[in-house]
Scaffold this active site. Structure first.
Site, PDB file in Angstrom:
ATOM      1  N   CYS A  65       0.969  -1.130   0.117  1.00 47.94           N
ATOM      2  CA  CYS A  65      -0.074   0.013   0.186  1.00 47.94           C
ATOM      3  C   CYS A  65       0.776   1.267   0.121  1.00 47.94           C
ATOM      4  O   CYS A  65       1.821   1.199   0.563  1.00 47.94           O
ATOM      5  CB  CYS A  65      -0.900   0.053   1.182  1.00 47.94           C
ATOM      6  SG  CYS A  65      -2.078   1.391   1.078  1.00 47.94           S
ATOM      7  N   CYS A  69      -0.274   4.651   7.133  1.00 47.64           N
ATOM      8  CA  CYS A  69      -0.836   4.530   8.236  1.00 47.64           C
ATOM      9  C   CYS A  69      -0.275   3.516   9.317  1.00 47.64           C
ATOM     10  O   CYS A  69       0.255   2.400   8.927  1.00 47.64           O
ATOM     11  CB  CYS A  69      -2.320   3.543   8.136  1.00 47.64           C
ATOM     12  SG  CYS A  69      -3.343   4.309   6.802  1.00 47.64           S
ATOM     13  N   CYS A  72      -0.591  -0.271  10.527  1.00 48.79           N
ATOM     14  CA  CYS A  72      -1.012  -1.243   9.457  1.00 48.79           C
ATOM     15  C   CYS A  72       0.269  -2.067   8.697  1.00 48.79           C
ATOM     16  O   CYS A  72       1.356  -1.355   8.425  1.00 48.79           O
ATOM     17  CB  CYS A  72      -1.787  -0.406   8.188  1.00 48.79           C
ATOM     18  SG  CYS A  72      -2.229  -1.776   7.042  1.00 48.79           S
ATOM     19  N   CYS A 109     -16.678 -10.014   3.847  1.00 41.97           N
ATOM     20  CA  CYS A 109     -15.937  -8.583   3.849  1.00 41.97           C
ATOM     21  C   CYS A 109     -14.923  -8.437   2.894  1.00 41.97           C
ATOM     22  O   CYS A 109     -13.888  -9.278   3.202  1.00 41.97           O
ATOM     23  CB  CYS A 109     -15.297  -8.132   5.301  1.00 41.97           C
ATOM     24  SG  CYS A 109     -16.597  -8.404   6.387  1.00 41.97           S
ATOM     25  N   CYS A 142     -19.843  -6.889   2.179  1.00 39.75           N
ATOM     26  CA  CYS A 142     -19.216  -5.425   2.643  1.00 39.75           C
ATOM     27  C   CYS A 142     -17.834  -5.426   1.726  1.00 39.75           C
ATOM     28  O   CYS A 142     -16.830  -6.308   1.681  1.00 39.75           O
ATOM     29  CB  CYS A 142     -19.047  -5.516   4.070  1.00 39.75           C
ATOM     30  SG  CYS A 142     -18.408  -3.926   4.604  1.00 39.75           S
ATOM     31  N   CYS A 202     -20.235   0.878   7.600  1.00 38.31           N
ATOM     32  CA  CYS A 202     -19.374   0.190   8.765  1.00 38.31           C
ATOM     33  C   CYS A 202     -18.127   1.047   9.058  1.00 38.31           C
ATOM     34  O   CYS A 202     -17.623   1.279   8.101  1.00 38.31           O
ATOM     35  CB  CYS A 202     -19.084  -1.143   8.179  1.00 38.31           C
ATOM     36  SG  CYS A 202     -18.125  -2.216   9.292  1.00 38.31           S
ATOM     37  N   ARG A 272     -18.850  -4.804  16.986  1.00 36.51           N
ATOM     38  CA  ARG A 272     -18.050  -6.014  16.457  1.00 36.51           C
ATOM     39  C   ARG A 272     -16.561  -6.003  17.030  1.00 36.51           C
ATOM     40  O   ARG A 272     -16.123  -5.001  17.090  1.00 36.51           O
ATOM     41  CB  ARG A 272     -17.766  -6.017  14.928  1.00 36.51           C
ATOM     42  CG  ARG A 272     -17.323  -7.347  14.456  1.00 36.51           C
ATOM     43  CD  ARG A 272     -17.110  -7.300  13.118  1.00 36.51           C
ATOM     44  NE  ARG A 272     -18.372  -6.873  12.387  1.00 36.51           N
ATOM     45  CZ  ARG A 272     -18.416  -6.425  11.161  1.00 36.51           C
ATOM     46  NH1 ARG A 272     -17.351  -6.432  10.233  1.00 36.51           N
ATOM     47  NH2 ARG A 272     -19.524  -5.964  10.557  1.00 36.51           N
TER      48      ARG A 272
HETATM   49  S1  SF4 Z   1      -5.261   0.770   6.557  1.00 35.94           S
HETATM   50 FE1  SF4 Z   1      -3.337  -0.187   5.580  1.00 35.94          FE
HETATM   51  S2  SF4 Z   1      -4.002  -0.920   3.584  1.00 35.94           S
HETATM   52 FE2  SF4 Z   1      -5.481   0.668   4.526  1.00 35.94          FE
HETATM   53  S3  SF4 Z   1      -4.928   2.741   3.441  1.00 35.94           S
HETATM   54 FE3  SF4 Z   1      -3.748   2.436   5.618  1.00 35.94          FE
HETATM   55  S4  SF4 Z   1      -1.678   1.513   4.827  1.00 35.94           S
HETATM   56 FE4  SF4 Z   1      -3.167   0.986   3.420  1.00 35.94          FE
END
Ligand code: SF4
Length: 414
Positions: A65, A69, A72, A109, A142, A202, A272
């Site tokens: 990605c 974040c 993550c 999901c 979802c 959600c 959840r």
């Molecule tokens: S949560 Fe993870 S997969 Fe989703 S946008 Fe952020 S870095 Fe990318």
């Protein structure tokens, strides 16, 4: 305890507590824990009986990605040794979904890592939804594909998607501390786009990232305000190789207090327990079922959960039952509100609805931080709010990178 009597009475009426009352739940002591669970349990049973909704994650595209974040394992620069693969073919995704549905999940999901989908990605998801619904038209789907551009939510709705997941994750005030490549406002915008297109919204949070009680209360009230039909509560799994790898801030007791606060603020909304359930609630998971009415079956996006059969055994042993495919999730009045908000035909429509998932932006399954532990006597006598960062011991032994199911040759856990 006056606080709990007040919260129970409000919850049974479907009313939201004050911000001060929500903060007070987080500040209760371990001596009060079972009373807190019992009070939240009364509210949960008022609106959801003893049903537990099972949701099943299919990671359509894993890792790589470009977003940052910090929680993550799929983020830009992540050194976590997770599975990395590009889009599953519709047949592969449908096969993975079938395993979850066979195990008792009523919602699938579909999650993809990334900032947001291209129009070609929406085509891929459209084909995947068709394959899943051809096998079983009753399955709720979802999608969790990141930030949506104009008209993409409408296209997903037309494709048969029932709900869209996009978590707020934390408070507006601290959002810039956990991600810089997009904003809290971007996330709110996508939840609103999904809702506006008739998709059940959600949206949830991640606890354990070093946030304050005020941050937790802020995001939970924001989710209530947004009209989220389903609130996934993730407990940070501190993945090695991510910026939050040392953030082991949670105890099982703290997790239960957080779940209870979420329940009191969202008495008639699907709550959840999402990523981190096994890692942080550990042997207290069954108590979580008295508060939340929904969990994920089996594995998460990039980490492994306990065996799917263990989830089913836990539900039965705790005196709960798996929610059936034809049963509504949300109470009737909430389903009606959701349907009206979505123009009368939302995913929550028929008899209940609700929403699902977590995903590329939800139950990624983990990071955590870990430092010194607080002694049991101190934990039993000090307010939760005074728990120091690192109140929990690092349980890296419980963090298992997913090596089976979607994207592998091995059978999924369901
Ligand atoms: S949560 Fe993870 S997969 Fe989703 S946008 Fe952020 S870095 Fe990318």
């Amino acid at each position: 305890m006056d606080l709990l009597d007040t919260l129970t009475a409000k919850g049974l009426r479907g009313e939201t507590p004050t911000r001060e009352e929500a903060l007070a739940v987080l500040a209760t002591t371990d001596d009060d824990l079972l009373d807190v669970v019992a009070a939240a349990g009364r509210v949960r049973r008022r609106w959801f009986g003893r049903r537990v909704k099972l949701n099943y994650l299919v990671n359509l595209k894993s890792g790589l990605c470009p977003e940052d974040c910090s929680y993550c394992s799929q983020r830009l620069g992540s050194k976590a040794e997770i599975l990395k693969y590009t889009w599953l073919k519709p047949g592969q995704a449908a096969e993975a979904a079938k395993a979850g549905v066979s195990g008792g999940a009523k919602r699938v999901c579909l999650v993809a890592s990334g900032r947001g989908p291209t129009d070609r990605d929406i085509d891929r998801v459209t084909d995947t939804v068709a394959a899943i619904k051809e096998a079983d038209p009753a399955v709720e789907v979802c999608a969790c594909l990141g930030l949506l551009s104009d008209n993409q939510a409408e296209r997903l709705k037309a494709a048969g998607v029932d709900a869209y997941n996009h978590n707020l994750n934390t408070s507006e005030g601290t959002y810039g501390d956990i991600a810089t490549t997009h904003t809290y406002a971007d996330r709110v915008d996508t939840v609103q786009k999904a809702h506006g297109a008739g998709l059940s919204a959600c949206s949830g949070l991640i606890a354990g990232m070093g946030e304050s009680d005020d941050d937790l209360v802020d995001v939970v009230f924001a989710l209530r305000e947004l009209g989220s039909d389903s609130v996934p509560v993730n407990f940070l799994i501190p993945f090695e190789g991510t910026p939050l790898a040392k953030e082991w801030n949670l105890t099982p007791q703290r997790c239960l207090r957080i779940l209870a606060m979420v329940r009191f603020v969202n008495p008639d909304t699907e709550v959840r327990i999402a990523g981190g359930r096994e890692v942080h609630l550990r042997s207290l998971q069954p108590l979580g079922l008295h508060i939340a009415n929904s969990i994920f079956l089996g594995d998460y996006l990039t980490s492994e959960g306990q065996a799917g059969q263990a989830d089913l055994d836990m539900i039965r042993d705790a005196g709960f039952e798996v929610e059936g495919m034809g049963e509504g999730t949300l109470p009737r009045h909430r389903a009606d509100i959701a349907a009206q908000a979505s123009g009368g035909c939302g995913a929550a429509a028929p008899a209940a609805g609700g929403c699902g998932s977590g995903g590329g932006c939800g139950p990624c399954g983990g990071h955590a931080h870990g430092e010194a532990a607080t002694g049991p006597e101190a934990a039993a006598t000090e307010p939760a709010d005074s728990e120091p960062a690192g109140a929990d011991e690092a349980r890296t032994d419980l963090v298992r990178v997913r090596r089976r199911g979607a994207g592998t040759e091995l059978a999924p856990n369901a």
